[in-house]
Design a protein around this motif. Structure first.
Motif, PDB file in Angstrom:
ATOM      1  N   GLN A 157     -33.612 -27.268  26.180  1.00  0.00           N
ATOM      2  CA  GLN A 157     -35.261 -27.283  26.681  1.00  0.00           C
ATOM      3  C   GLN A 157     -35.947 -26.199  25.416  1.00  0.00           C
ATOM      4  O   GLN A 157     -36.743 -27.131  25.039  1.00  0.00           O
ATOM      5  N   TRP A 158     -35.999 -25.660  25.109  1.00  0.00           N
ATOM      6  CA  TRP A 158     -36.202 -24.236  23.807  1.00  0.00           C
ATOM      7  C   TRP A 158     -35.789 -23.938  22.502  1.00  0.00           C
ATOM      8  O   TRP A 158     -36.053 -23.594  21.647  1.00  0.00           O
ATOM      9  N   GLY A 159     -35.018 -26.145  22.637  1.00  0.00           N
ATOM     10  CA  GLY A 159     -34.154 -25.876  21.257  1.00  0.00           C
ATOM     11  C   GLY A 159     -33.530 -24.451  20.529  1.00  0.00           C
ATOM     12  O   GLY A 159     -33.354 -24.587  19.293  1.00  0.00           O
ATOM     13  N   LEU A 160     -32.775 -23.710  21.511  1.00  0.00           N
ATOM     14  CA  LEU A 160     -32.349 -22.333  21.080  1.00  0.00           C
ATOM     15  C   LEU A 160     -30.348 -22.802  21.702  1.00  0.00           C
ATOM     16  O   LEU A 160     -30.023 -21.354  22.216  1.00  0.00           O
ATOM     17  N   PRO A 161     -30.100 -23.614  21.932  1.00  0.00           N
ATOM     18  CA  PRO A 161     -28.230 -24.172  21.878  1.00  0.00           C
ATOM     19  C   PRO A 161     -27.445 -22.720  21.277  1.00  0.00           C
ATOM     20  O   PRO A 161     -26.385 -22.432  21.262  1.00  0.00           O
ATOM     21  N   ALA A 162     -28.063 -22.553  19.384  1.00  0.00           N
ATOM     22  CA  ALA A 162     -27.100 -21.951  18.924  1.00  0.00           C
ATOM     23  C   ALA A 162     -26.972 -20.113  18.974  1.00  0.00           C
ATOM     24  O   ALA A 162     -26.396 -19.454  18.976  1.00  0.00           O
ATOM     25  N   GLU A 163     -27.614 -20.029  20.273  1.00  0.00           N
ATOM     26  CA  GLU A 163     -27.938 -18.948  20.412  1.00  0.00           C
ATOM     27  C   GLU A 163     -27.428 -18.365  22.031  1.00  0.00           C
ATOM     28  O   GLU A 163     -27.410 -17.276  22.696  1.00  0.00           O
ATOM     29  N   ALA A 164     -27.259 -19.064  22.557  1.00  0.00           N
ATOM     30  CA  ALA A 164     -25.972 -19.675  23.904  1.00  0.00           C
ATOM     31  C   ALA A 164     -25.035 -18.392  23.763  1.00  0.00           C
ATOM     32  O   ALA A 164     -24.401 -18.756  22.870  1.00  0.00           O
ATOM     33  N   VAL A 165     -24.788 -17.628  24.811  1.00  0.00           N
ATOM     34  CA  VAL A 165     -23.257 -16.974  24.377  1.00  0.00           C
ATOM     35  C   VAL A 165     -22.539 -17.532  25.781  1.00  0.00           C
ATOM     36  O   VAL A 165     -22.530 -18.097  26.650  1.00  0.00           O
ATOM     37  N   PRO A 166     -21.028 -17.043  26.082  1.00  0.00           N
ATOM     38  CA  PRO A 166     -20.301 -17.900  26.827  1.00  0.00           C
ATOM     39  C   PRO A 166     -20.284 -17.067  28.015  1.00  0.00           C
ATOM     40  O   PRO A 166     -19.859 -17.475  28.956  1.00  0.00           O
ATOM     41  N   LYS A 167     -20.380 -15.429  27.873  1.00  0.00           N
ATOM     42  CA  LYS A 167     -20.532 -14.937  28.968  1.00  0.00           C
ATOM     43  C   LYS A 167     -21.230 -13.782  29.329  1.00  0.00           C
ATOM     44  O   LYS A 167     -21.931 -13.207  27.462  1.00  0.00           O
ATOM     45  N   SER A 168     -22.060 -13.330  29.375  1.00  0.00           N
ATOM     46  CA  SER A 168     -23.058 -11.923  29.514  1.00  0.00           C
ATOM     47  C   SER A 168     -22.381 -10.835  29.701  1.00  0.00           C
ATOM     48  O   SER A 168     -21.103 -10.348  30.992  1.00  0.00           O
ATOM     49  N   LEU A 169     -22.437 -10.304  28.807  1.00  0.00           N
ATOM     50  CA  LEU A 169     -22.125  -8.550  28.412  1.00  0.00           C
ATOM     51  C   LEU A 169     -22.480  -7.468  29.291  1.00  0.00           C
ATOM     52  O   LEU A 169     -23.722  -7.607  28.951  1.00  0.00           O
ATOM     53  N   ILE A 170     -22.265  -6.550  29.877  1.00  0.00           N
ATOM     54  CA  ILE A 170     -22.631  -5.316  30.064  1.00  0.00           C
ATOM     55  C   ILE A 170     -22.344  -4.210  29.380  1.00  0.00           C
ATOM     56  O   ILE A 170     -21.525  -3.875  28.797  1.00  0.00           O
ATOM     57  N   ASN A 171     -24.051  -3.810  28.448  1.00  0.00           N
ATOM     58  CA  ASN A 171     -23.899  -2.758  27.292  1.00  0.00           C
ATOM     59  C   ASN A 171     -22.629  -2.419  26.585  1.00  0.00           C
ATOM     60  O   ASN A 171     -22.194  -2.169  26.261  1.00  0.00           O
ATOM     61  N   PRO A 172     -22.909  -3.960  25.797  1.00  0.00           N
ATOM     62  CA  PRO A 172     -21.657  -3.863  24.329  1.00  0.00           C
ATOM     63  C   PRO A 172     -22.013  -3.559  23.589  1.00  0.00           C
ATOM     64  O   PRO A 172     -23.182  -2.607  23.406  1.00  0.00           O
TER      65      PRO A 172
END
Length: 272
Positions: free
Chosen positions: A251-266
């Protein structure tokens, strides 16, 4: 955009937060903000943007009501420290320094974008592509540090360095691009994506990690060891799994910034 409550994830919340029924979110978009991250709607009061939608998405999985409070960038961290905000959702990049005080649940790639005049024919994949080019950047920014590093690499390889140009206002940068006084502008990818989509005068010709040389990641930020980071990451992963997360970024034109998984403190931006 909402996701369904997941009882098992809501049960992970600290009891006080769960019983309050709300998630107090600090967002650094006071004074108008920056589209498409966090900015003010046409009514001059309602906060909107990808960061706001992420807040609502995560809160809905946790069975909480998101209470968005806009503030300045500096006061955002003061508010997290004092407990005024339970979380910060405001394009906050993961860094080794910040990890000493805060926990992170990642939800976007941190990218900077090279923007050029439409039809420029330019492509930027590394330092060699900038040799001899004129590049605008904000003074004292992470983008400037990347350009300085790439110039050192170019000189070491016997190539011409890029000519770094500084402007105070984005309007001046875009005038310089249109007139050919500069070849490229290196700035945050979300802002560049929004500008390309709404103005139709420029194009993105390359991206680089915001935490170069490591992969930049943006995270929901919360006070260290307060018990929130795991339910936040699990809520994000539930939204990724059910497709609602992808819809928000699209919706905000940012599919290039998608992550496959949320990581904790990478791993984050290295300390200087």
């Amino acid at each position: 955009m909402a996701s369904s409550k997941v009882d098992a994830i809501a049960a992970e919340l600290p009891a006080g937060v769960r019983e309050s029924g709300k998630l107090v979110v600090g967002n650094g978009s006071a004074g108008g903000g920056q589209p498409p991250l966090g900015f003010t709607a046409d009514d001059n009061k309602t906060p909107i943007g990808v960061e706001i939608d992420i807040a609502y998405l995560v809160a809905s999985v946790l069975g909480l009501k998101a209470e968005i409070q806009t503030t300045s960038w500096e006061n955002l961290f003061l508010g997290l420290d004092s407990g005024k905000y339970q979380v910060g959702i405001s394009n906050i990049g993961v860094s080794e320094l910040r990890k000493e005080k805060y926990d992170f649940a990642t939800y976007r790639l941190g990218l900077h974008a090279f923007e050029a005049k439409q039809g420029s024919g330019l492509k930027v994949t590394g330092p060699a592509d900038l040799a001899g080019k004129s590049v605008a950047v904000g003074s004292g920014t992470l983008q400037e540090a990347i350009l300085v590093d790439w110039n050192k690499q170019n000189v070491a390889a016997g190539r011409k360095p890029a000519s770094i140009k500084y402007y105070q206002q984005s309007a001046d940068i875009y005038l310089a691009l249109q007139s050919g006084r500069i070849d490229l502008y290196l700035g945050p990818n979300p802002n560049a994506s929004y500008h390309v989509a709404t103005r139709h005068q420029t194009e993105i010709v390359g991206t680089v990690s915001s935490s170069y040389p490591v992969q930049g990641l943006v995270g929901i930020t919360t006070k260290k060891d307060n018990g929130l980071v795991k339910p936040l990451a699990d809520a994000l992963n539930a939204a990724i799994a059910d497709g609602s997360y992808a819809k928000v970024l699209a919706q905000w034109g940012l599919p290039a910034e998608a992550v496959p998984k949320s990581l904790i403190n990478p791993p984050g931006l290295p300390k200087k």
